[in-house]
Scaffold this motif. Sequence first.
Motif, PDB file in Angstrom:
ATOM      1  N   ILE A 277       0.841  -1.207   0.000  1.00  0.00           N
ATOM      2  CA  ILE A 277       0.000   0.000   0.000  1.00  0.00           C
ATOM      3  C   ILE A 277       0.870   1.249   0.000  1.00  0.00           C
ATOM      4  O   ILE A 277       0.613   2.212  -0.734  1.00  0.00           O
ATOM      5  N   VAL A 278       1.918   1.240   0.836  1.00  0.00           N
ATOM      6  CA  VAL A 278       2.856   2.373   0.873  1.00  0.00           C
ATOM      7  C   VAL A 278       3.493   2.581  -0.501  1.00  0.00           C
ATOM      8  O   VAL A 278       3.587   3.713  -1.002  1.00  0.00           O
ATOM      9  N   ALA A 279       3.922   1.493  -1.133  1.00  0.00           N
ATOM     10  CA  ALA A 279       4.543   1.583  -2.459  1.00  0.00           C
ATOM     11  C   ALA A 279       3.564   2.117  -3.489  1.00  0.00           C
ATOM     12  O   ALA A 279       3.926   2.953  -4.333  1.00  0.00           O
ATOM     13  N   LEU A 280       2.311   1.659  -3.447  1.00  0.00           N
ATOM     14  CA  LEU A 280       1.297   2.119  -4.403  1.00  0.00           C
ATOM     15  C   LEU A 280       1.040   3.615  -4.246  1.00  0.00           C
ATOM     16  O   LEU A 280       0.923   4.351  -5.240  1.00  0.00           O
ATOM     17  N   ILE A 281       0.967   4.069  -2.996  1.00  0.00           N
ATOM     18  CA  ILE A 281       0.738   5.500  -2.729  1.00  0.00           C
ATOM     19  C   ILE A 281       1.872   6.340  -3.313  1.00  0.00           C
ATOM     20  O   ILE A 281       1.640   7.362  -3.976  1.00  0.00           O
ATOM     21  N   TRP A 282       3.106   5.904  -3.091  1.00  0.00           N
ATOM     22  CA  TRP A 282       4.247   6.680  -3.586  1.00  0.00           C
ATOM     23  C   TRP A 282       4.401   6.586  -5.103  1.00  0.00           C
ATOM     24  O   TRP A 282       4.842   7.546  -5.741  1.00  0.00           O
ATOM     25  N   ALA A 283       4.013   5.463  -5.677  1.00  0.00           N
ATOM     26  CA  ALA A 283       4.041   5.356  -7.141  1.00  0.00           C
ATOM     27  C   ALA A 283       3.062   6.352  -7.754  1.00  0.00           C
ATOM     28  O   ALA A 283       3.373   7.014  -8.759  1.00  0.00           O
ATOM     29  N   ALA A 284       1.868   6.477  -7.141  1.00  0.00           N
ATOM     30  CA  ALA A 284       0.874   7.425  -7.646  1.00  0.00           C
ATOM     31  C   ALA A 284       1.347   8.866  -7.454  1.00  0.00           C
ATOM     32  O   ALA A 284       1.215   9.709  -8.363  1.00  0.00           O
ATOM     33  N   ALA A 285       1.899   9.170  -6.269  1.00  0.00           N
ATOM     34  CA  ALA A 285       2.390  10.532  -6.013  1.00  0.00           C
ATOM     35  C   ALA A 285       3.530  10.891  -6.961  1.00  0.00           C
ATOM     36  O   ALA A 285       3.606  12.018  -7.474  1.00  0.00           O
TER      37      ALA A 285
END
Length: 481
Positions: A277-285
């Motif tokens: 989830i953390v990785a997905l958030i940062w990929a989107a940002a």
Amino acid sequence: MLTFTICLVILITGYFTYGRYIEKLFGPDSRPTPAVTKSDGVDFMPLPGWKIFMIQFLNIAGLGPIFGAIMGAKFGTASYLWIVFGSILAGATHDYLAGMLSLRHGGESLPEIIGRYLGMTTKQVMRVFTVVLMILVGAVFVAGPAGLLAKLTPGCLNETFWIITVFVYYILATLLPVDKIIGKIYPLFAIALLFMAVGILVMLYVTCPPLPEIWDGLRNIHPHAEVFPVFPVMFVSIACGAISGFHATQSPMMARCMVSEKSGRPVFYGAMITEGIVALIWAAAATYFYHENGMGENNAAVIVDSITRNWLGTVGGILAILGVIAAPVTSGDTAFRSARLIVADFMKIEQKSIRLRLMICIPMFLLAVGLLLYSLQDAEGFGKIWRYFAWANQALAVFTLWAVTVWLVGEGKNYWVTFIPALFMTGVCTTYLCIAPEGLHISPLFSYGIGGVCVGIGAFWFVVWKRNGCGNKKNRKLNFI
């Protein structure tokens, strides 16, 4: 934003569905755990379940799910899919089963577990390979947080000061009992890291930036796509946010502190999904950052600083940066601790004595200092060490997946859940070794061919081994080396 939302929902749902299936496949029971049967007051000791989850999450959430996801976002929407399905089907499954096998075998370190199922020669190779990887992790996770801390403090507290400070902390966290430093400060670090992730997630929905959708295609949008193809480069760049062999080296530390096997799914599978989830958030940002500023920026720390300050303000930005700092620091210290435990396991050295702990740690720290000095003096040094670490990290995941597959076969369980990821990651690692500039630098066509051949050999060897009846006997070894 719709694709991002769907991916987020799939990740969370995966924990309650596929995660539950993997748990039932393993079959946790009520047998006594190593924390109870082997308690020594240093490494084996019972800890509360919530604290074990926090420690496991911070152990595995180094720079990978943040910096790796930021760099992986350059490949386009394909990065979202790899984070989601890699986490659920490969990474969390890998982490859970490896952690539970350690729990079942008295808290054994990863090389010992791999050796049980892949043979003595593989065990010896993995002992050296894993210790070197842990020292690499410790070395690369010093400069990153030190640089970020230097940005937040007065000029007199420069990067050199913070490098020394972080390294001294690593020494203490490696030598002292697990409840003295790690057990006390990790919950605070976890709060900072989760604040960062939740803050960025909220701002994604507040700002609703123009993110790519899956129906727009999976085209590689990397500015140097001809040099960095999605396969295999993206699958190595985004490691900790999808699957990482490093995680399996951390799990035995928590296996030595768990009081119930039924804690395994939230601790091992849950921590990996949280990291996804953390990785997905940062990929989107990062995708939004690249859309606004172009893809010329290659320093992930600059992107983190820009996003957090613009979206969370000065105070929120500082707290978020501290969360990003906590991630690599809490992976670096436990990397050294894992190395100590691995050496102690195969050399049969008890760890109650501080003198014996020092005997193992001093050579490791000297080697780490040498690698750190090299990375600081050579402009390309850090990048080279990081790339070697990234490949070694995924290669370790390959061996772990094959070992777990052999165990599943011996137990008469559904081995396909790790056999397919093992074949896929075998292809990723062998192709990357061939195609990467720091590898053999062979043309893509030949690299893909070699990777395919290696996958075929692995599958053929496994089928022959299984048909010969080896898989019908528990703990029978599949000797790849």
